[in-house]
Design a protein around this motif. Structure first.
Motif, PDB file in Angstrom:
ATOM      1  N   GLU A  49      67.416 111.831  -9.459  1.00 16.95           N
ATOM      2  CA  GLU A  49      68.396 110.931 -10.062  1.00 16.95           C
ATOM      3  C   GLU A  49      68.957 111.568 -11.336  1.00 16.95           C
ATOM      4  OE1 GLU A  49      68.647 106.491 -12.086  1.00 16.95           O
ATOM      5  OE2 GLU A  49      66.739 107.226 -11.370  1.00 16.95           O
ATOM      6  N   PRO A  50      70.279 111.668 -11.453  1.00 16.75           N
ATOM      7  CA  PRO A  50      70.863 112.261 -12.661  1.00 16.75           C
ATOM      8  C   PRO A  50      70.462 111.489 -13.918  1.00 16.75           C
ATOM      9  CG  PRO A  50      72.520 112.042 -10.953  1.00 16.75           C
ATOM     10  CD  PRO A  50      71.301 111.299 -10.480  1.00 16.75           C
ATOM     11  N   ALA A  51      70.279 112.238 -14.988  1.00 24.04           N
ATOM     12  CA  ALA A  51      69.876 111.649 -16.263  1.00 24.04           C
ATOM     13  C   ALA A  51      70.961 111.863 -17.303  1.00 24.04           C
ATOM     14  CB  ALA A  51      68.577 112.289 -16.744  1.00 24.04           C
ATOM     15  N   ILE A  52      70.977 110.960 -18.247  1.00 24.60           N
ATOM     16  CA  ILE A  52      71.754 111.138 -19.468  1.00 24.60           C
ATOM     17  C   ILE A  52      70.739 111.336 -20.572  1.00 24.60           C
ATOM     18  CG2 ILE A  52      73.289 110.028 -21.129  1.00 24.60           C
ATOM     19  CD1 ILE A  52      74.578 108.625 -18.669  1.00 24.60           C
ATOM     20  N   LEU A  53      70.856 112.449 -21.273  1.00 24.27           N
ATOM     21  CA  LEU A  53      69.938 112.766 -22.360  1.00 24.27           C
ATOM     22  C   LEU A  53      70.488 112.187 -23.653  1.00 24.27           C
ATOM     23  CD1 LEU A  53      69.280 116.528 -21.493  1.00 24.27           C
ATOM     24  CD2 LEU A  53      68.079 114.487 -20.648  1.00 24.27           C
ATOM     25  N   VAL A  54      69.615 111.561 -24.423  1.00 25.46           N
ATOM     26  CA  VAL A  54      69.980 111.047 -25.739  1.00 25.46           C
ATOM     27  C   VAL A  54      69.007 111.677 -26.721  1.00 25.46           C
ATOM     28  CG1 VAL A  54      70.226 109.017 -27.209  1.00 25.46           C
ATOM     29  CG2 VAL A  54      70.788 108.855 -24.763  1.00 25.46           C
ATOM     30  N   ALA A  55      69.505 112.628 -27.494  1.00 28.14           N
ATOM     31  CA  ALA A  55      68.641 113.392 -28.390  1.00 28.14           C
ATOM     32  C   ALA A  55      69.006 113.123 -29.837  1.00 28.14           C
ATOM     33  CB  ALA A  55      68.772 114.873 -28.079  1.00 28.14           C
ATOM     34  N   HIS A  56      67.981 113.094 -30.682  1.00 25.20           N
ATOM     35  CA  HIS A  56      68.202 112.914 -32.114  1.00 25.20           C
ATOM     36  C   HIS A  56      67.606 114.099 -32.859  1.00 25.20           C
ATOM     37  CE1 HIS A  56      67.210 111.091 -36.174  1.00 25.20           C
ATOM     38  NE2 HIS A  56      68.530 111.023 -36.099  1.00 25.20           N
ATOM     39  N   SER A  57      68.323 114.580 -33.847  1.00 30.42           N
ATOM     40  CA  SER A  57      67.860 115.607 -34.760  1.00 30.42           C
ATOM     41  C   SER A  57      67.383 116.841 -33.991  1.00 30.42           C
ATOM     42  CB  SER A  57      66.781 115.020 -35.675  1.00 30.42           C
ATOM     43  OG  SER A  57      66.502 115.888 -36.740  1.00 30.42           O
ATOM     44  N   ALA A  58      66.153 117.292 -34.216  1.00 30.27           N
ATOM     45  CA  ALA A  58      65.655 118.494 -33.542  1.00 30.27           C
ATOM     46  C   ALA A  58      65.618 118.328 -32.031  1.00 30.27           C
ATOM     47  CB  ALA A  58      64.270 118.861 -34.070  1.00 30.27           C
ATOM     48  N   GLY A  59      65.616 117.092 -31.539  1.00 31.92           N
ATOM     49  CA  GLY A  59      65.694 116.870 -30.093  1.00 31.92           C
ATOM     50  C   GLY A  59      66.976 117.446 -29.508  1.00 31.92           C
ATOM     51  N   CYS A  60      68.047 117.490 -30.311  1.00 34.02           N
ATOM     52  CA  CYS A  60      69.308 118.090 -29.850  1.00 34.02           C
ATOM     53  C   CYS A  60      69.117 119.576 -29.586  1.00 34.02           C
ATOM     54  CB  CYS A  60      70.409 117.907 -30.890  1.00 34.02           C
ATOM     55  SG  CYS A  60      70.778 116.191 -31.288  1.00 34.02           S
ATOM     56  N   LEU A  61      68.311 120.227 -30.421  1.00 32.78           N
ATOM     57  CA  LEU A  61      68.049 121.643 -30.238  1.00 32.78           C
ATOM     58  C   LEU A  61      67.150 121.858 -29.022  1.00 32.78           C
ATOM     59  CD1 LEU A  61      67.636 122.644 -33.983  1.00 32.78           C
ATOM     60  CD2 LEU A  61      69.721 122.379 -32.627  1.00 32.78           C
TER      61      LEU A  61
END
Length: 183
Positions: A58-70
């Motif tokens: 199932e396709p996901a949408i990633l939601v990253a904050h701060s270092a999670g973006c890296l």
């Protein structure tokens, strides 16, 4: 139902952080991985994200904050998987020429942030007064990664310390990524 994988930053989000509310209030939002806290070890975080993404087709949408973006940028440079899009919230800026000094111990995690275009639709959320990243540096990430840049205004690092518990605008942005891209 679209699955949203929340990719935590370096630390454990405070109880009032918007990401915790989204996971608590919406079953389609899940951690990838559960916030482990410091130290931040990139290889471990990327492996945990890959396991979460690969758990289903199932396709996901990633939601990253701060270092999670890296973490997302490193994952995208090393892996493929069913990712539809990503919301990248206030990524900390690491200069492409930065390198730790000999013998320097850092819980930063990578020697270089991947600067290539991400292989999926994305939005970088930029702050006008983030203590870790200037607006111009957010613009540089947007140019390198190829996403849309969203100017959130003067919102600090968009975390509990800068007054963000609920963040309905962010939830709207995340959910907008479930729709097909507009030309």
């Amino acid at each position: 139902m679209t699955r949203y994988l929340l990719v935590p930053g370096r630390g454990i989000p405070f109880p009032g952080h918007w990401s915790r509310a989204w996971v608590r209030d919406h079953p389609e939002f899940r951690w990838a991985p559960e916030p482990p806290g410091p130290p931040y070890v990139a290889a471990d975080r990327v492996a945990a994200l890959h396991a979460s993404i690969s758990a289903t087709d199932e396709p996901a949408i990633l939601v990253a904050h701060s270092a999670g973006c890296l973490t997302v940028a490193v994952w995208a440079a090393q892996h493929t998987g069913p990712v539809r899009a990503a919301l990248l919230v206030t990524p900390p800026y690491l200069d492409p020429a930065w390198a730790p000094a000999p013998g320097e111990t850092v819980d930063v995690f990578i020697d270089q942030v991947p600067r290539g275009a991400l292989p999926f639709r994305s939005i970088v959320v930029a702050s006008r007064n983030d203590p870790m990243t200037t607006f111009e540096q957010f613009e540089a990430y947007a140019r390198d990664w190829g996403p849309q840049l969203h100017d959130a205004g003067a919102v600090g690092h968009l975390d509990s310390r800068t007054g963000f518990g609920p963040w309905p605008d962010g939830e709207r942005l995340a959910r907008s990524l479930a729709s097909p891209a507009q030309p």
